[in-house]
Design a protein around this motif. Structure first.
Motif, short mmCIF file in Angstrom:
data_model
loop_
_atom_site.label_atom_id
_atom_site.label_comp_id
_atom_site.label_asym_id
_atom_site.label_seq_id
_atom_site.Cartn_x
_atom_site.Cartn_y
_atom_site.Cartn_z
N ILE A 164 34.73 42.13 41.49
CA ILE A 164 33.55 41.44 42.00
C ILE A 164 32.78 42.51 42.77
O ILE A 164 33.22 42.95 43.84
CB ILE A 164 33.93 40.26 42.93
CG1 ILE A 164 34.83 39.24 42.21
CG2 ILE A 164 32.69 39.58 43.49
CD1 ILE A 164 34.16 38.44 41.13
N GLY B 212 36.42 36.63 48.50
CA GLY B 212 37.17 35.66 49.32
C GLY B 212 36.69 34.23 49.23
O GLY B 212 36.98 33.42 50.11
N GLY C 90 36.86 32.46 46.08
CA GLY C 90 37.39 31.83 44.87
C GLY C 90 36.70 32.25 43.57
O GLY C 90 37.12 31.83 42.49
N GLY D 117 36.53 35.29 42.13
CA GLY D 117 37.37 36.18 41.32
C GLY D 117 38.52 35.44 40.68
O GLY D 117 38.85 35.67 39.51
N THR D 118 39.12 34.54 41.43
CA THR D 118 40.26 33.79 40.89
C THR D 118 39.81 32.92 39.72
O THR D 118 40.48 32.87 38.68
CB THR D 118 40.90 32.93 42.00
OG1 THR D 118 41.35 33.81 43.03
CG2 THR D 118 42.08 32.13 41.47
N ARG E 265 47.01 38.27 46.07
CA ARG E 265 47.05 36.82 46.27
C ARG E 265 46.25 36.09 45.19
O ARG E 265 46.66 35.05 44.68
CB ARG E 265 46.51 36.50 47.68
CG ARG E 265 46.37 35.04 47.99
CD ARG E 265 47.72 34.37 48.17
NE ARG E 265 47.55 32.92 48.20
CZ ARG E 265 48.24 32.06 47.45
NH1 ARG E 265 49.18 32.48 46.63
NH2 ARG E 265 48.00 30.77 47.53
N LYS F 48 47.68 33.33 42.53
CA LYS F 48 47.11 31.98 42.34
C LYS F 48 46.87 31.70 40.86
O LYS F 48 46.87 30.55 40.44
CB LYS F 48 45.78 31.85 43.12
CG LYS F 48 45.99 31.75 44.62
CD LYS F 48 44.73 31.27 45.34
CE LYS F 48 43.63 32.31 45.36
NZ LYS F 48 42.42 31.83 46.04
C1 COA Z 1 40.26 41.05 43.97
C2 COA Z 1 39.16 40.04 43.70
C3 COA Z 1 38.90 39.95 42.20
C4 COA Z 1 39.65 38.66 44.19
O1 COA Z 1 38.64 37.74 43.97
P1 COA Z 1 38.15 36.82 45.22
O2 COA Z 1 37.15 35.88 44.68
O3 COA Z 1 37.72 37.71 46.33
O4 COA Z 1 39.52 36.12 45.62
P2 COA Z 1 39.76 34.60 46.02
O5 COA Z 1 38.81 34.19 47.09
O6 COA Z 1 39.81 33.77 44.80
O7 COA Z 1 41.25 34.68 46.58
C5 COA Z 1 41.62 35.61 47.55
C6 COA Z 1 42.91 35.17 48.21
O8 COA Z 1 43.42 36.27 48.96
C7 COA Z 1 43.61 35.86 50.30
N1 COA Z 1 43.39 37.03 51.12
C8 COA Z 1 42.22 37.64 51.40
N2 COA Z 1 42.45 38.70 52.20
C9 COA Z 1 43.79 38.75 52.39
C10 COA Z 1 44.64 39.61 53.14
N3 COA Z 1 44.15 40.66 53.82
N4 COA Z 1 45.97 39.37 53.13
C11 COA Z 1 46.47 38.33 52.42
N5 COA Z 1 45.71 37.47 51.70
C12 COA Z 1 44.39 37.69 51.70
C13 COA Z 1 42.60 34.75 50.51
O9 COA Z 1 42.96 33.95 51.63
C14 COA Z 1 42.73 34.02 49.18
O10 COA Z 1 43.93 33.27 49.11
P3 COA Z 1 43.98 31.67 49.42
O11 COA Z 1 43.02 31.01 48.48
O12 COA Z 1 45.40 31.32 49.19
O13 COA Z 1 43.54 31.50 50.86
C15 COA Z 1 37.83 40.44 44.43
O14 COA Z 1 38.02 40.31 45.83
C16 COA Z 1 37.39 41.85 44.11
O15 COA Z 1 36.89 42.10 43.04
N6 COA Z 1 37.57 42.79 45.05
C17 COA Z 1 37.09 44.17 44.90
C18 COA Z 1 37.69 44.93 43.73
C19 COA Z 1 39.16 44.69 43.57
O16 COA Z 1 39.92 44.61 44.52
N7 COA Z 1 39.58 44.59 42.30
C20 COA Z 1 40.97 44.40 41.96
C21 COA Z 1 41.62 45.70 41.79
S1 COA Z 1 43.35 45.51 41.32
#
Ligand code: COA
Length: 185
Positions: free
Chosen positions: A94, A101, A103, A105-106, A138, A142
Motif C-alpha cells: 500500500i 492500518g 484494513g 491491505g488485508t 498480522r 488475518k
Molecule cells: C503490510 C500492509 C499490506 C498491511 O495492510 P494494512 O491495510 O496496513 O493492514 P490492516 O489494517 O489490514 O491490518 C494490520 C494489522 O496489523 C496490526 N498492527 C499494526 N501495527 C502493528 C504493530 N506495530 N505490531 C503488531 N500489530 C500491528 C493492526 O492492529 C492490524 O491488526 P488487527 O486488525 O488485528 O488490529 C500495508 O501496511 C503496507 O503495504 N505497508 C507498507 C509496505 C509493506 O509493509 N509491505 C509488505 C512487505 S512484506
C-alpha cells in the motif's frame, strides 16, 4: 476486476507507472518493502515494467489496488508462478501511507488469494516478510497465512541483518476458513 468492500484489484496499466515510481521513491514505504534508500527513475520503472505490461513474462503479474472510487493506493503481484507444482509467491505494497492500518491491505490480499486459488487454480501461495514488520505479519495472519519458517538474515537493512519469515497458505485452508467449503476445495 476483483472487488471487495473497500478496494478492488485490477491489472496494471502503463498510466499507473508514475504512481509506482512515486511509491518506489518513498523512504518509509520502501523500508517496509525491505529496500530503504532505494531510488529509481521513471524511465527505469518503465523499462522494468515493460515485460509485465506486454505480458511477456507468464510467471508474474502486477495488479493495482484501488479504492472503490478508483483512487490507486497500492500494488500487488504474484511471481515465481510454478504451473507444475501449482504455487506462487506474492507481494503487496500500500503506497499511500494514510491508508495503512485500516484494513485495505488485508482485504486486497484476501481478494487476491480468492483469485489465485479459485480462478487461477493454485494450491499454495507463499510470501516473505521482515522480522521488523509486525503490521504486515498480522495482516497476513488475518488472511490465514501461517508461519512456515524463519529465513535467517534474509534482509540487510540500514546496516543490520534481519530475519525473514516465510508464510504460506493452502487452497483448502483458505476455502475452509473464509468460504465455508470443506475437503480439498
Ligand atoms: C503490510 C500492509 C499490506 C498491511 O495492510 P494494512 O491495510 O496496513 O493492514 P490492516 O489494517 O489490514 O491490518 C494490520 C494489522 O496489523 C496490526 N498492527 C499494526 N501495527 C502493528 C504493530 N506495530 N505490531 C503488531 N500489530 C500491528 C493492526 O492492529 C492490524 O491488526 P488487527 O486488525 O488485528 O488490529 C500495508 O501496511 C503496507 O503495504 N505497508 C507498507 C509496505 C509493506 O509493509 N509491505 C509488505 C512487505 S512484506
Amino acid at each position: 476486476m476483483l472487488a471487495g468492500e473497500k478496494v478492488r484489484l485490477r491489472s496494471l496499466e502503463r498510466e499507473d507507472l508514475p504512481k509506482i515510481w512515486q511509491w518506489s521513491n518513498d523512504e518509509e514505504v520502501m523500508y517496509y518493502w525491505g529496500m530503504p534508500g532505494f531510488s529509481i527513475s521513471l524511465a527505469e520503472i518503465e523499462h522494468r515494467f515493460s515485460r509485465t505490461l506486454d505480458a511477456r513474462d507468464a510467471t508474474r503479474k502486477w495488479f493495482i489496488i484501488e479504492t472503490l472510487d478508483k483512487k490507486p493506493i497500492g500494488r500487488m503481484m504474484y511471481f515465481n508462478l510454478d504451473r507444475r507444482h501449482h504455487h506462487a509467491e506474492i507481494a503487496i505494497q500500500i503506497g499511500e501511507k494514510e491508508y495503512w492500518g485500516q484494513g485495505y491491505g488485508t482485504e486486497a490480499t484476501m481478494l487476491f488469494l480468492d483469485y489465485l486459488f479459485n480462478e487461477l487454480g493454485l494450491h499454495r501461495v507463499y510470501l516473505y516478510t521482515q522480522d521488523y514488520n509486525p503490521r504486515a505479519y498480522r495482516s497476513y495472519e488475518k488472511c490465514g497465512f501461517v508461519k512456515e519458517g524463519v529465513v535467517r538474515h534474509r534482509y540487510f537493512v540500514n546496516g543490520q541483518y534481519h530475519d525473514g519469515f516465510l508464510m504460506g497458505i493452502l487452497r483448502h485452508e483458505f476455502n475452509h476458513k473464509f468460504k465455508g467449503r470443506h475437503g480439498e476445495g
